[in-house]
Design a protein around this motif. Structure first.
Motif, PDB file in Angstrom:
ATOM      1  N   ASP A 113     -16.633  22.778  23.109  1.00  0.00           N
ATOM      2  CA  ASP A 113     -15.641  20.724  23.471  1.00  0.00           C
ATOM      3  C   ASP A 113     -16.796  20.824  21.926  1.00  0.00           C
ATOM      4  O   ASP A 113     -15.578  19.611  21.850  1.00  0.00           O
ATOM      5  N   GLU A 114     -17.633  21.223  21.299  1.00  0.00           N
ATOM      6  CA  GLU A 114     -17.234  20.262  20.609  1.00  0.00           C
ATOM      7  C   GLU A 114     -16.666  20.567  19.157  1.00  0.00           C
ATOM      8  O   GLU A 114     -16.663  19.453  17.797  1.00  0.00           O
ATOM      9  N   VAL A 115     -15.636  21.426  18.986  1.00  0.00           N
ATOM     10  CA  VAL A 115     -14.401  21.741  17.863  1.00  0.00           C
ATOM     11  C   VAL A 115     -13.780  19.707  18.228  1.00  0.00           C
ATOM     12  O   VAL A 115     -13.065  19.755  17.570  1.00  0.00           O
ATOM     13  N   ILE A 116     -13.782  19.345  19.302  1.00  0.00           N
ATOM     14  CA  ILE A 116     -12.655  18.046  19.475  1.00  0.00           C
ATOM     15  C   ILE A 116     -12.590  17.104  18.673  1.00  0.00           C
ATOM     16  O   ILE A 116     -12.151  16.020  17.974  1.00  0.00           O
ATOM     17  N   VAL A 117     -14.784  17.217  18.788  1.00  0.00           N
ATOM     18  CA  VAL A 117     -14.797  15.855  17.280  1.00  0.00           C
ATOM     19  C   VAL A 117     -15.299  16.143  15.908  1.00  0.00           C
ATOM     20  O   VAL A 117     -15.625  15.321  15.415  1.00  0.00           O
ATOM     21  N   ASN A 213     -22.521  12.757  24.025  1.00  0.00           N
ATOM     22  CA  ASN A 213     -23.617  12.226  23.161  1.00  0.00           C
ATOM     23  C   ASN A 213     -21.868  11.811  22.036  1.00  0.00           C
ATOM     24  O   ASN A 213     -20.660  11.499  21.936  1.00  0.00           O
ATOM     25  N   ILE A 214     -23.139  10.443  21.316  1.00  0.00           N
ATOM     26  CA  ILE A 214     -22.473   9.464  20.398  1.00  0.00           C
ATOM     27  C   ILE A 214     -22.789   9.698  18.929  1.00  0.00           C
ATOM     28  O   ILE A 214     -24.360   9.616  18.387  1.00  0.00           O
ATOM     29  N   GLN A 237     -18.492  11.329  22.419  1.00  0.00           N
ATOM     30  CA  GLN A 237     -17.771  12.179  22.639  1.00  0.00           C
ATOM     31  C   GLN A 237     -17.814  12.621  24.310  1.00  0.00           C
ATOM     32  O   GLN A 237     -19.117  12.481  24.609  1.00  0.00           O
ATOM     33  N   THR A 238     -16.821  12.382  25.576  1.00  0.00           N
ATOM     34  CA  THR A 238     -17.042  12.627  26.850  1.00  0.00           C
ATOM     35  C   THR A 238     -17.662  13.375  27.300  1.00  0.00           C
ATOM     36  O   THR A 238     -17.532  14.663  26.394  1.00  0.00           O
ATOM     37  N   ALA A 239     -18.132  13.804  28.507  1.00  0.00           N
ATOM     38  CA  ALA A 239     -18.844  15.260  28.427  1.00  0.00           C
ATOM     39  C   ALA A 239     -18.187  16.228  28.996  1.00  0.00           C
ATOM     40  O   ALA A 239     -17.094  16.288  29.345  1.00  0.00           O
TER      41      ALA A 239
END
Length: 833
Positions: A113-117, A213-214, A237-239
């Motif tokens: 999911d980290e690729v989203i942000v 995380n923020i 970033q949401t869960a």
């Protein structure tokens, strides 16, 4: 031979007896498990989650991928290690001495999911001043207060609450810049309101419970989507996918009848491809201020498909708030308990005309610190905001990837208010006749509505042709369509209006396009060069009638070029220095046009040159970041102190202004039981030349003139020159932690005249937080938490406003303040299954 055998039997017997006698001592002995978490290529993995199965104990690996559990009794343990983008693993450990257990994780079979942000995030090579806040820290500080209070421990941040206790309408300032200058994104999608450019966290109750995380970037930061960042940006970033199926019950109760109930469920990974998560929350509070009650509800639903090379996630989340208004503050005379001055305040504001007997009794008889001017039972703000996000990412090959999103936000609501002695003509209505007598005024109840739609797309392409070069091309196109209108739902004397009559109708249409290119290049291993070029185009039309029935007809087009360059030099693996230069531009907001006085020039866009330089060091037991900055504004929009004919304040451009400062952020592990976290923000915030305007009225209270006064080099309002935070964490037992938090904010001026009679006094507030984690059969983890705010019962005000007027009998200055609660507490019980 016989003697030898007898001797051997005797030795074995002695050893056996000795072992039996030592077993209780061995079980009481304290040992440790430590090691390094890395991937197959031996690259260490900092921030990996390491926990002891069924023990309620967990931590994250440090910057060198190392972890350590101390004070463990002898016995059998199971380590569970996970890291985004890698397969989780379990490893059994039989402990009877200090053990070193290194863990190697294999890449996961799906995209993380980290690729989203990633495209809008800063990293150690970005030459940007930033702070990352992980899920664990968010959970530790989440007792149901709004998100700004969870971010309150970060450098240069000042928060406030209208209701006085962190629930309901709350605000945040970063480096003295208010929410309209802080860019907020959720999964890279803009969250700021397109017209006011502010962020209203009350519309996202308990959103922190769905955040993974923020990242807070201070200053202009890297290019992102949405409103220009003039003080900082908050990237949320949401869960992301959970390791396994879970269920949680999170509950809190505390002062002012504050109640939080949250239910969370998730499937974990299904068939290594699917995951589903959901949350349902409610928060209720009476508030510290009289009648400042909040009734908040929200939900969050998310489903994701994970492939080897692609990721699709759908998020649907919504918040509904009903909040009694407490946004007028407390008059200074009331706050100080000065009855003579309070009588003057009452007369100066024509209380005998506009206050009912109940209003006067409320003003003079209520508590000095909890006074709320409003007494009408439905003086509420009601708003519902729903978000729909479709996020997609694909790894096209080893060097090339893409991520993008489609989004839609639907918002609708109103605030209701009772108004005395209102002229019919003010609402476009004819006077009425009662018993043959003409009536030109009436008491009434009105609603002011906002119905808006926000939708668009974001995208980013990432290309990594070699290990020393990283290129990102991204951007967004978003449209906002807002409707503003007012209704009268009751009047003491009815005029000709029908039930669906709108006494004003206004529209705000805004199209926002931006594109950016980011490059990280390392000509040598120790040096990283960063360049970020953004173009932003904004078309903003404001038409119709405003709330005072004045005609609005503004058609604004802006073209902004926002370049950013920087360099980072890595002294060694633990430390680096960086420097950057960034440009930001920002359009005026709706109020700058709708509150504009007749004959004044149309507000210009603002320009900012931002210089950042810093040093970062991370070691096994401590990390420290030190940075200096300069923010140099051209045409910054600031409140002047003057109001228009409708009583609304307005802003004007000032030619030159600046913010310069030093920030320090660090933590130090004194021992496994003691940790110190601290940060400091020292700044100088100035306007080179400022003209203050004060309205002049005649004896009939009609505006006749404006008096202008020049000030050289005054402080910018609401910009404290010192903000300090310190936290001492003590962990005496496994699973138990205590933290003492201390926050100091120096004095702030409420306008730009640097007048000592118009300021917020400095305050120093101390909080305490306790948490205990343990488990019982059938329950994965039980957490009991206690947050005691303002343990020394400090009387302080974190926000306020001021205005002045000149009458034939002299100048009148009115100050209003927002008092914050004294000692108060929140107790939480969180269950994880």
């Amino acid at each position: 031979m016989e003697n030898y055998l007898k001797s051997s039997k005797l030795k074995r017997s002695i050893i056996a007896v000795f072992t039996v006698l030592m077993l209780p001592l061995l079980s009481m002995a304290q040992f440790s498990i430590s090691g390094t978490v890395s991937e197959k290529s031996n690259q260490v993995l900092p921030g990996a989650s390491v926990r002891l199965k069924n023990k309620g104990t967990g931590l994250t690996s440090d910057a060198h991928g190392q972890y350590r559990f101390n004070n463990l009794k002898a016995g059998n343990y199971v380590l569970i290690v996970s890291y985004i983008g890698y397969r989780s693993t379990e490893k059994a450990v039989s402990l009877n001495a200090d053990a070193v257990v290194d863990i190697t994780l294999a890449p996961a079979a799906f995209l993380a999911d980290e690729v989203i942000v990633r495209a809008t995030r800063a990293n150690e090579k970005s030459a940007t001043t930033y702070k990352n806040i992980g899920k664990k820290e968010i959970e530790e500080n989440n007792f149901g207060q709004d998100l700004p209070f969870i971010l309150n421990n970060t450098p240069g941040v000042v928060v406030t609450s209208d209701a006085g206790a962190g629930v309901g309408y709350t605000g945040i300032r970063i480096r003295g810049s208010d929410a309209s200058r802080v860019n907020v994104t959720v999964n890279g999608i803009p969250y700021n309101d397109s017209e006011s450019q502010g962020t209203f966290w009350v519309n996202m109750p308990d959103f922190a419970s769905s955040v993974d995380n923020i990242q807070i970037q201070r200053g202009v930061g890297t290019s992102t989507n949405g409103a220009g960042a003039f003080g900082g940006s908050v990237n949320i970033q949401t869960a992301s996918v959970a390791d396994q199926a879970y269920a949680e019950l999170n509950n809190a109760y505390g002062s002012f009848n504050t109640l939080k109930n949250t239910v969370k469920v998730g499937t974990g990974m299904i068939d290594n491809k699917w995951s589903f998560d959901g949350r349902l929350s409610r928060i209720k509070s009476d508030g510290f201020i009289d009648r400042a009650a909040s009734d908040l509800k929200s939900y969050f639903l998310s489903g994701a498909y994970y492939g080897k090379k692609d990721l699709l996630r759908i998020n649907v989340f919504s918040g509904q708030e009903k909040t009694y208004q407490a946004w007028n503050g407390v008059p200074e005379a009331k706050l100080r308990g000065d009855l003579v001055a309070l009588e003057e305040h009452y007369n100066n504001n024509l209380g005998y005309l506009y206050y009912t007997d109940a209003d006067r009794a409320n003003l003079f008889n209520s508590n000095n610190r909890t006074y709320n001017q409003f007494t009408y039972k439905d003086q509420n703000d009601n708003y519902t905001q729903s978000h729909y996000q479709a996020l997609y990412a694909r790894q096209l090959n080893e060097k090339f990837s893409f991520n993008g999103a489609l989004h839609y936000t639907d918002g609708a609501g109103y605030f209701e208010e009772y108004k005395n002695d209102q002229k019919f003509s003010k609402y476009g209505l004819p006077d009425v006749s009662v018993g043959g007598s003409p009536i030109s005024k009436t008491n009434l109840v009105r609603r002011r509505w906002l119905d808006n739609d926000f939708y668009g797309l974001t995208y980013a392409f990432n290309y990594v042709p070699s290990s020393n070069l990283n290129i990102t091309l991204g951007g967004a196109y978003n449209q906002y369509r807002g409707k503003h209108f007012g209704q009268i739902i009751w009047a003491q004397y009815a005029s000709t209006a029908a039930n669906d009559y709108h006494y004003y109708d206004g529209k705000g249409n805004k199209d926002d396009f931006n594109t950016y290119a980011k490059v990280n290049y390392s000509p040598v291993s120790q040096l990283s060069l960063f360049a970020d070029l953004q173009y932003r185009n904004v078309n903003y039309d404001i038409t119709g009638l405003d709330k005072n029935r004045n005609t609005l007809d503004f058609h604004n087009k802006y073209n902004f070029f926002n370049p950013k360059v920087g360099a980072t030099y890595f002294i060694n693996q633990q430390s680096n220095v960086y420097a950057s230069f960034s440009v930001g531009n920002k359009e005026p907001n709706r109020d700058d046009f709708s509150n504009l006085k007749a004959g004044l020039p149309v507000p210009k866009s603002e320009h900012l040159n931002n210089v950042e330089a810093g040093y970062r060091i991370t070691d096994k037991d401590f990390n420290v970041g030190i940075n200096v900055y300069g923010m140099f504004y051209k045409d910054q929009l600031i409140f002047t102190g003057e109001v228009n004919d409708g009583g609304d304040p307005y802003r004007q451009n000032v030619d030159k202004s600046s913010r310069m400062g030093l920030e320090i952020d660090g933590s130090y592990s004194i021992s496994p039981k003691f940790i110190i976290n601290a940060n400091a923000a020292l700044s100088r915030n100035k306007i080179k030349n400022y003209i203050d305007y004060v309205s002049v009225y005649d004896a009939n209270f009609d505006l006749i003139n404006v008096q202008a006064t020049s000030y050289a080099n005054p402080d910018i309002s609401f910009s404290p020159n010192t903000v300090l935070f310190g936290e001492l964490v003590y962990k005496p037992l496994s699973g138990f932690a205590m933290a003492l938090q201390s926050k100091y904010v120096s004095k702030q001026y409420m306008d730009n005249t640097q007048n000592e009679s118009r300021k917020l006094d400095a305050y120093w507030v101390n909080n305490a937080r306790l948490g205990y984690d343990f488990n019982l059969k059938g329950i994965k983890n039980i957490n009991i938490g206690l947050l005691i705010n303002n343990i020394l019962d400090k009387k302080y005000e974190s926000n306020g406003y001021t205005y002045s007027s000149i009458y034939p009998w002299g100048m009148l200055t009115e100050n209003f303040y927002f008092p914050q609660a004294g000692t108060n507490f929140l107790l939480s019980l969180n269950l994880k299954f």
